[in-house]
Write a protein that holds these residues in place. Structure first.
Motif, PDB file in Angstrom:
ATOM      1  N   ARG A 199      43.829   6.879  -7.783  1.00 51.56           N
ATOM      2  CA  ARG A 199      44.894   7.823  -8.092  1.00 51.56           C
ATOM      3  C   ARG A 199      44.489   8.744  -9.237  1.00 51.56           C
ATOM      4  NH1 ARG A 199      45.868   5.825  -4.060  1.00 51.56           N
ATOM      5  NH2 ARG A 199      47.757   4.794  -3.292  1.00 51.56           N
ATOM      6  N   VAL A 200      43.214   8.753  -9.572  1.00 56.85           N
ATOM      7  CA  VAL A 200      42.720   9.541 -10.697  1.00 56.85           C
ATOM      8  C   VAL A 200      41.625  10.483 -10.199  1.00 56.85           C
ATOM      9  CG1 VAL A 200      43.267   7.761 -12.405  1.00 56.85           C
ATOM     10  CG2 VAL A 200      41.016   7.751 -11.270  1.00 56.85           C
ATOM     11  N   PRO A 201      41.227  11.476 -10.992  1.00 57.23           N
ATOM     12  CA  PRO A 201      40.123  12.344 -10.583  1.00 57.23           C
ATOM     13  C   PRO A 201      38.904  11.513 -10.188  1.00 57.23           C
ATOM     14  CG  PRO A 201      41.197  13.266 -12.509  1.00 57.23           C
ATOM     15  CD  PRO A 201      41.817  11.914 -12.288  1.00 57.23           C
ATOM     16  N   SER A 202      38.360  11.792  -9.003  1.00 54.19           N
ATOM     17  CA  SER A 202      37.327  10.937  -8.432  1.00 54.19           C
ATOM     18  C   SER A 202      36.197  11.758  -7.833  1.00 54.19           C
ATOM     19  CB  SER A 202      37.927  10.050  -7.328  1.00 54.19           C
ATOM     20  OG  SER A 202      39.025   9.296  -7.807  1.00 54.19           O
ATOM     21  N   ILE A 203      35.031  11.108  -7.771  1.00 52.21           N
ATOM     22  CA  ILE A 203      33.889  11.642  -7.047  1.00 52.21           C
ATOM     23  C   ILE A 203      33.433  10.551  -6.087  1.00 52.21           C
ATOM     24  CG2 ILE A 203      31.505  12.458  -7.179  1.00 52.21           C
ATOM     25  CD1 ILE A 203      32.125  13.515  -9.979  1.00 52.21           C
ATOM     26  N   ALA A 204      33.215  10.928  -4.824  1.00 53.72           N
ATOM     27  CA  ALA A 204      32.801   9.971  -3.813  1.00 53.72           C
ATOM     28  C   ALA A 204      31.557  10.497  -3.109  1.00 53.72           C
ATOM     29  CB  ALA A 204      33.927   9.725  -2.812  1.00 53.72           C
ATOM     30  N   VAL A 205      30.504   9.680  -3.081  1.00 54.30           N
ATOM     31  CA  VAL A 205      29.199  10.132  -2.602  1.00 54.30           C
ATOM     32  C   VAL A 205      28.762   9.311  -1.392  1.00 54.30           C
ATOM     33  CG1 VAL A 205      26.798  10.568  -3.256  1.00 54.30           C
ATOM     34  CG2 VAL A 205      28.604  10.676  -5.004  1.00 54.30           C
ATOM     35  N   ASP A 206      28.390  10.015  -0.327  1.00 49.30           N
ATOM     36  CA  ASP A 206      27.918   9.338   0.884  1.00 49.30           C
ATOM     37  C   ASP A 206      27.274  10.396   1.784  1.00 49.30           C
ATOM     38  OD1 ASP A 206      27.744   8.077   3.491  1.00 49.30           O
ATOM     39  OD2 ASP A 206      29.199   6.602   2.798  1.00 49.30           O
ATOM     40  N   PRO A 207      26.057  10.160   2.280  1.00 47.57           N
ATOM     41  CA  PRO A 207      25.423  11.171   3.128  1.00 47.57           C
ATOM     42  C   PRO A 207      26.032  11.276   4.520  1.00 47.57           C
ATOM     43  CG  PRO A 207      24.041   9.224   2.990  1.00 47.57           C
ATOM     44  CD  PRO A 207      25.166   9.022   2.010  1.00 47.57           C
ATOM     45  N   ALA A 208      26.869  10.322   4.889  1.00 49.56           N
ATOM     46  CA  ALA A 208      27.428  10.329   6.252  1.00 49.56           C
ATOM     47  C   ALA A 208      28.836   9.756   6.278  1.00 49.56           C
ATOM     48  CB  ALA A 208      26.510   9.548   7.190  1.00 49.56           C
ATOM     49  N   PHE A 209      29.693  10.180   5.331  1.00 47.31           N
ATOM     50  CA  PHE A 209      31.041   9.624   5.307  1.00 47.31           C
ATOM     51  C   PHE A 209      31.834  10.086   6.521  1.00 47.31           C
ATOM     52  CE2 PHE A 209      31.270  13.480   2.629  1.00 47.31           C
ATOM     53  CZ  PHE A 209      32.269  14.185   3.272  1.00 47.31           C
ATOM     54  N   LYS A 210      32.808   9.266   6.890  1.00 48.35           N
ATOM     55  CA  LYS A 210      33.708   9.593   8.006  1.00 48.35           C
ATOM     56  C   LYS A 210      35.109   9.127   7.638  1.00 48.35           C
ATOM     57  CE  LYS A 210      31.960   5.495  10.495  1.00 48.35           C
ATOM     58  NZ  LYS A 210      30.822   5.220   9.598  1.00 48.35           N
ATOM     59  N   VAL A 211      35.691   9.794   6.665  1.00 46.48           N
ATOM     60  CA  VAL A 211      36.988   9.397   6.127  1.00 46.48           C
ATOM     61  C   VAL A 211      38.068   9.567   7.188  1.00 46.48           C
ATOM     62  CG1 VAL A 211      38.716   9.871   4.367  1.00 46.48           C
ATOM     63  CG2 VAL A 211      36.281   9.988   3.786  1.00 46.48           C
ATOM     64  N   VAL A 212      38.795   8.481   7.457  1.00 48.60           N
ATOM     65  CA  VAL A 212      39.838   8.507   8.483  1.00 48.60           C
ATOM     66  C   VAL A 212      41.188   8.083   7.918  1.00 48.60           C
ATOM     67  CG1 VAL A 212      38.215   8.096  10.370  1.00 48.60           C
ATOM     68  CG2 VAL A 212      39.266   6.145   9.206  1.00 48.60           C
ATOM     69  N   THR A 213      41.278   7.962   6.599  1.00 47.34           N
ATOM     70  CA  THR A 213      42.526   7.549   5.975  1.00 47.34           C
ATOM     71  C   THR A 213      42.947   8.588   4.948  1.00 47.34           C
ATOM     72  OG1 THR A 213      43.612   5.713   4.809  1.00 47.34           O
ATOM     73  CG2 THR A 213      41.381   6.263   4.115  1.00 47.34           C
ATOM     74  N   GLU A 214      44.227   8.613   4.633  1.00 43.47           N
ATOM     75  CA  GLU A 214      44.738   9.585   3.670  1.00 43.47           C
ATOM     76  C   GLU A 214      44.228   9.256   2.271  1.00 43.47           C
ATOM     77  OE1 GLU A 214      48.970  11.370   1.947  1.00 43.47           O
ATOM     78  OE2 GLU A 214      48.958   9.641   3.302  1.00 43.47           O
ATOM     79  N   ILE A 215      43.692  10.267   1.595  1.00 46.46           N
ATOM     80  CA  ILE A 215      43.208  10.110   0.227  1.00 46.46           C
ATOM     81  C   ILE A 215      44.250  10.709  -0.705  1.00 46.46           C
ATOM     82  CG2 ILE A 215      41.347  10.593  -1.390  1.00 46.46           C
ATOM     83  CD1 ILE A 215      40.601   8.799   1.004  1.00 46.46           C
ATOM     84  N   LEU A 226      34.371  15.101  -2.593  1.00 44.15           N
ATOM     85  CA  LEU A 226      33.567  14.373  -1.621  1.00 44.15           C
ATOM     86  C   LEU A 226      32.197  15.025  -1.529  1.00 44.15           C
ATOM     87  CD1 LEU A 226      36.107  13.675   1.257  1.00 44.15           C
ATOM     88  CD2 LEU A 226      34.700  11.946   0.142  1.00 44.15           C
ATOM     89  N   VAL A 227      31.177  14.220  -1.785  1.00 44.76           N
ATOM     90  CA  VAL A 227      29.810  14.735  -1.823  1.00 44.76           C
ATOM     91  C   VAL A 227      29.027  14.170  -0.646  1.00 44.76           C
ATOM     92  CG1 VAL A 227      27.704  14.920  -3.178  1.00 44.76           C
ATOM     93  CG2 VAL A 227      29.919  14.815  -4.342  1.00 44.76           C
ATOM     94  N   LYS A 228      28.599  15.046   0.254  1.00 46.42           N
ATOM     95  CA  LYS A 228      27.808  14.609   1.403  1.00 46.42           C
ATOM     96  C   LYS A 228      26.337  14.699   1.036  1.00 46.42           C
ATOM     97  CE  LYS A 228      28.088  14.785   6.411  1.00 46.42           C
ATOM     98  NZ  LYS A 228      28.733  15.435   7.574  1.00 46.42           N
ATOM     99  N   ALA A 229      25.839  13.642   0.403  1.00 40.93           N
ATOM    100  CA  ALA A 229      24.455  13.605  -0.070  1.00 40.93           C
ATOM    101  C   ALA A 229      24.089  12.172  -0.393  1.00 40.93           C
ATOM    102  CB  ALA A 229      24.295  14.478  -1.319  1.00 40.93           C
ATOM    103  N   THR A 230      22.812  11.909  -0.522  1.00 44.80           N
ATOM    104  CA  THR A 230      22.405  10.597  -1.014  1.00 44.80           C
ATOM    105  C   THR A 230      22.753  10.516  -2.492  1.00 44.80           C
ATOM    106  OG1 THR A 230      20.186  11.283  -1.689  1.00 44.80           O
ATOM    107  CG2 THR A 230      20.472  10.579   0.619  1.00 44.80           C
ATOM    108  N   SER A 231      22.897   9.320  -2.994  1.00 47.86           N
ATOM    109  CA  SER A 231      23.231   9.167  -4.407  1.00 47.86           C
ATOM    110  C   SER A 231      22.091   9.659  -5.298  1.00 47.86           C
ATOM    111  CB  SER A 231      23.564   7.708  -4.725  1.00 47.86           C
ATOM    112  OG  SER A 231      22.530   6.846  -4.304  1.00 47.86           O
ATOM    113  N   ASP A 232      20.840   9.475  -4.876  1.00 49.76           N
ATOM    114  CA  ASP A 232      19.707   9.981  -5.663  1.00 49.76           C
ATOM    115  C   ASP A 232      19.791  11.498  -5.808  1.00 49.76           C
ATOM    116  OD1 ASP A 232      18.488   7.519  -6.157  1.00 49.76           O
ATOM    117  OD2 ASP A 232      17.335   7.585  -4.299  1.00 49.76           O
TER     118      ASP A 232
END
Length: 267
Positions: A34-50, A56-62
Motif C-alpha cells: 500500500r506504499v510507493p513500490s518498485i517491482a522488477v521482473d523480465p516477464a511479469f504477467k500481473v493478473v490481480t488488482e494492484i 513495474l520494471v520489465k527487466a532483469t534485476s541486474d
C-alpha cells in the motif's frame, strides 16, 4: 502460516514506507503493498488488482540496478535534507532513499539471489527488512538447479549459509512459512564490501551439479522460527521508531540485535 499471509503481516509490523519486489510473476505478493513500490521482473504477467503507487520494471534485476538512480520512483529516488547539524542544508543537497522492505523472489539459483541481496543492500540500512522466498526446500528434487518438478525452490537455500559465513554482522532468521519457507535479514550495511570482494570465491565453492546435497537441518527446518513468533516479537515498534527518527546504526542496531538473539534462543 502461508508465505503471502506472512508477507502481509510483515508489511504491517514493519510499517514500511516503501517496498521493492524482485520477481513479480502474477502479482500475488505485490498486491499486498500500500506504499510507493518498485517491482522488477523480465516477464511479469500481473493478473490481480494492484493497490499501490507502483513502478513495474520489465527487466532483469541486474539490469535494473545498473541504472542511474534505480529508486527514482520512490519520492524521486532522493529527497532534500532539511537541516544539517551545522545549519540548513545548502541548495541542491540530497540524501539517498533507503529501502524499508524488500522481497527477493527472482531467479531460483543462489548466485542470482545473492546478487539481488548485494544490490538491495546498497540501498538499504541497518533498519531495513530484507526477505528471501523459497529458502526451505522440502526435498532434494525441489532444490535442484535444473528444474524438473512442479514446485521448485532451486538452490537459493545456500544463501543462508553464505550470509552466516561471510556476513556474521547480519542477523538472519529462517521462518517456517508454507510451503517453502523464508529468510528475513536484518542489519544491512551498504558500506560492507565482503560479498562483492568474495563473490567469485563463493560461486566457485557453492555452484555444484545436481543432485544438490541439501543439509538435513534445512529439509527438517531445524532452525526455522514460527512466523507468529517473529511477527509478535517486541522489537518492531522500537525498530520503526528508530528508523523513522533516522537514528544511526551505532544507536539503534545493538538493541535490535539483542532482541533478535532472544528470539533465536526461544525457538
Amino acid at each position: 502460516m502461508k508465505r503471502h499471509e506472512f508477507l502481509r503481516e510483515l508489511h504491517k509490523v514493519s510499517a514500511n514506507r516503501n517496498y521493492l519486489e524482485i520477481g513479480v510473476n502474477d502479482g500475488r505478493s505485490l498486491k499486498l503493498s500500500r506504499v510507493p513500490s518498485i517491482a522488477v521482473d523480465p516477464a511479469f504477467k500481473v493478473v490481480t488488482e494492484i493497490r499501490c503507487d507502483v513502478h513495474l520494471v520489465k527487466a532483469t534485476s541486474d539490469d535494473f540496478f545498473a541504472r542511474d538512480n534505480p529508486l527514482a520512483h520512490l519520492r524521486g529516488g532522493r529527497h532534500p535534507l532539511r537541516n544539517l547539524r551545522r545549519g540548513r542544508a545548502p541548495f541542491g543537497y540530497w540524501r539517498r532513499t533507503t529501502l524499508d522492505l524488500s522481497f527477493i523472489d527472482g531467479m531460483h539459483l543462489f548466485e542470482y539471489a545473492l546478487r539481488d541481496f548485494m544490490n538491495v543492500e546498497k540501498h538499504a540500512d541497518w533498519s531495513s527488512v530484507i526477505v528471501f522466498d523459497d529458502m526451505l526446500p522440502r526435498s532434494v528434487d525441489e532444490a535442484a538447479r535444473d528444474r524438473h518438478t512442479t514446485a521448485w525452490t532451486g538452490d537459493v537455500y545456500k544463501v543462508t549459509e553464505i550470509l552466516g559465513r561471510y556476513r556474521p554482522d547480519l542477523v538472519t532468521v529462517l521462518v517456517d512459512t508454507q510451503p517453502t519457507g523464508q529468510l528475513v535479514v536484518f542489519g544491512a550495511d551498504p558500506r560492507n564490501r565482503v560479498l562483492h570482494d568474495k563473490y567469485d570465491e563463493i560461486i566457485a565453492e557453492y555452484e555444484v551439479p545436481d543432485p544438490q546435497k541439501v543439509p538435513e537441518a534445512v529439509l527438517e527446518r531445524v532452525r526455522a522460527v514460527k512466523p507468529e513468533a517473529l511477527l509478535e516479537a517486541d522489537f518492531w515498534r522500537p525498530l520503526v521508531r528508530a528508523r523513522n527518527r533516522g537514528l544511526r546504526r551505532s544507536r539503534g542496531w545493538e538493541p535490535l540485535r539483542s532482541a533478535l538473539a532472544r528470539l533465536a534462543v526461544s525457538r
